[in-house]
Motif scaffolding. Sequence first.
Motif, short mmCIF file in Angstrom:
data_model
loop_
_atom_site.label_atom_id
_atom_site.label_comp_id
_atom_site.label_asym_id
_atom_site.label_seq_id
_atom_site.Cartn_x
_atom_site.Cartn_y
_atom_site.Cartn_z
N PRO A 108 0.83 -1.20 0.00
CA PRO A 108 0.00 0.00 0.00
C PRO A 108 0.87 1.26 0.00
O PRO A 108 1.87 1.35 0.72
CB PRO A 108 -0.79 -0.11 1.30
CG PRO A 108 -0.67 -1.54 1.74
CD PRO A 108 0.67 -1.98 1.24
N ALA A 134 -2.76 5.17 0.33
CA ALA A 134 -3.61 4.05 0.74
C ALA A 134 -3.75 4.00 2.26
O ALA A 134 -4.85 3.85 2.80
CB ALA A 134 -3.04 2.74 0.21
N LYS A 164 -6.17 6.48 4.04
CA LYS A 164 -7.61 6.21 4.06
C LYS A 164 -8.06 5.54 5.36
O LYS A 164 -9.26 5.49 5.64
CB LYS A 164 -7.99 5.32 2.87
CG LYS A 164 -7.70 5.93 1.52
CD LYS A 164 -7.98 4.93 0.41
CE LYS A 164 -7.59 5.47 -0.96
NZ LYS A 164 -7.86 4.50 -2.05
N HIS A 193 -0.60 -9.07 3.16
CA HIS A 193 -0.12 -8.49 1.91
C HIS A 193 1.07 -9.25 1.32
O HIS A 193 1.63 -8.81 0.30
CB HIS A 193 0.32 -7.04 2.16
CG HIS A 193 -0.80 -6.10 2.50
ND1 HIS A 193 -1.45 -6.12 3.71
CD2 HIS A 193 -1.38 -5.11 1.77
CE1 HIS A 193 -2.38 -5.16 3.71
NE2 HIS A 193 -2.36 -4.55 2.55
N PHE A 251 -7.07 -6.44 -9.89
CA PHE A 251 -7.70 -6.03 -8.64
C PHE A 251 -7.45 -7.08 -7.57
O PHE A 251 -7.22 -8.25 -7.87
CB PHE A 251 -9.21 -5.83 -8.85
CG PHE A 251 -9.53 -4.75 -9.83
CD1 PHE A 251 -9.78 -3.47 -9.39
CD2 PHE A 251 -9.56 -5.02 -11.19
CE1 PHE A 251 -10.07 -2.45 -10.29
CE2 PHE A 251 -9.84 -4.01 -12.10
CZ PHE A 251 -10.09 -2.73 -11.65
N THR A 259 -9.46 -3.14 -4.70
CA THR A 259 -8.09 -2.63 -4.61
C THR A 259 -7.37 -2.92 -5.90
O THR A 259 -7.39 -4.03 -6.41
CB THR A 259 -7.36 -3.28 -3.42
OG1 THR A 259 -7.99 -2.87 -2.21
CG2 THR A 259 -5.90 -2.87 -3.39
N ARG A 260 -6.69 -1.92 -6.42
CA ARG A 260 -6.07 -2.03 -7.73
C ARG A 260 -4.54 -2.04 -7.61
O ARG A 260 -3.96 -1.31 -6.79
CB ARG A 260 -6.49 -0.85 -8.61
CG ARG A 260 -6.02 -0.93 -10.05
CD ARG A 260 -6.42 0.34 -10.80
NE ARG A 260 -5.93 0.29 -12.17
CZ ARG A 260 -6.67 -0.03 -13.22
NH1 ARG A 260 -7.95 -0.32 -13.05
NH2 ARG A 260 -6.15 -0.05 -14.43
N ILE A 287 -0.18 -0.91 -4.45
CA ILE A 287 -1.64 -0.97 -4.49
C ILE A 287 -2.24 0.28 -3.85
O ILE A 287 -1.57 0.98 -3.07
CB ILE A 287 -2.19 -2.24 -3.81
CG1 ILE A 287 -1.73 -2.32 -2.35
CG2 ILE A 287 -1.76 -3.48 -4.59
CD1 ILE A 287 -2.30 -3.53 -1.59
N ASP A 288 -3.51 0.55 -4.17
CA ASP A 288 -4.13 1.81 -3.77
C ASP A 288 -5.00 1.73 -2.53
O ASP A 288 -5.66 2.71 -2.18
CB ASP A 288 -4.90 2.42 -4.94
CG ASP A 288 -6.05 1.55 -5.43
OD1 ASP A 288 -6.23 0.43 -4.88
OD2 ASP A 288 -6.76 1.97 -6.36
N ASN A 289 -5.04 0.59 -1.88
CA ASN A 289 -5.76 0.45 -0.60
C ASN A 289 -4.96 -0.49 0.30
O ASN A 289 -4.21 -1.34 -0.19
CB ASN A 289 -7.16 -0.15 -0.79
CG ASN A 289 -8.14 0.83 -1.40
OD1 ASN A 289 -8.42 1.89 -0.86
ND2 ASN A 289 -8.67 0.46 -2.56
N LEU A 348 -5.16 -3.70 2.43
CA LEU A 348 -6.02 -4.88 2.41
C LEU A 348 -6.34 -5.29 3.84
O LEU A 348 -5.44 -5.54 4.64
CB LEU A 348 -5.31 -6.03 1.69
CG LEU A 348 -4.84 -5.73 0.27
CD1 LEU A 348 -3.96 -6.87 -0.25
CD2 LEU A 348 -6.02 -5.48 -0.65
#
Length: 332
Positions: A73, A77, A80, A110, A157, A162-163, A179-181, A183
């Motif tokens: 992340p 990410a 958030k 992750h 994804f 999540t991308r 990744i953009d979030n 997990l």
Amino acid sequence: MRTLLLGLFAASSFTLASCDDDNDDITPTPNPSQNIVQVAQGNASFSTLVAAVTKADLGTTLSGIGPFTVFAPTNDAFAKLAAPFNNAANITAITDPAQIATLRGILLYHVLGRNVKAADIANGSSTATTARPASTVGGATINDNTLYLPKNSTGVFINGGTRVVTADVAASNGTIHAIDNVLMPPSQTIAAIVAASASRTTGPEFTLLLQALQRPAAAAILTAAGSSSANVTVFAPTDAAFRALLGNAPLSSVSDADLTAILSRHVIGTGRVFSSDLAAGTVTTLGGPITVAAAGNGFTVRGGTGTAANIASANILATNGVVHVIDQVIRP
């Protein structure tokens, strides 16, 4: 601890689905001489991740021989999340052992125990077992260490929402995919998610869905939603959606046969269908086909009659499936 984790990494299994490189902010490096931790330390976009790895005492492990794959992340990410997991300073200041243990479990979610590059990933949907040890409750193993990796023409994804924004950031002991979030491992079944939401003191939701599921006629559907061994997708209507269906009538006015027919149209019994898996066409539910149509950046779902339902909140991961919140009841 290091020996245990390396054993977990070596034993982890995976079948993966895809990867794209959409972001130029994190540049892959050919023929790296630095390990995963060193690569992350040298990239400002991963400063929060580095703080988290340090706080969770995973730096030595991820600097080891590997090979590892880390879905990493970015700082955005982490931002958030709620405090104290939202930035490097707050993470560094954590002293509560329970929060540190939670952070460690999140980070292990992750990590894969093999070097998986973009070229190694095939098209389609698949799963990957992470380095996070699966939890057990009452002697039963809980599915909280699996990643779901759908790929479509727009990218790769993870768990639907999540991308992978940058693939193949190479290290001497593996590969990083940005990744953009963050997990988050699932902790509840679908039935438990519905019940917990309905029982909230502030802003309860799914109260009418829970009432419907608790009707004896819906016992089979409730069992599927609560079974730890299930693998289902549920389109969960909000209370407002049920009120639009019922008007001023109580839920009890809906016959058992009609209730079962309605609820069955909200459950896909053949696996987790994430929003990134959806495409215009039909999807088969327990009660028959529903129609999926594109709507802006998302999709609507519709039964044989009634108004098409927008997916208001997608990809709520459960230990036994996935939930999509919808704003209309799907009618037969």
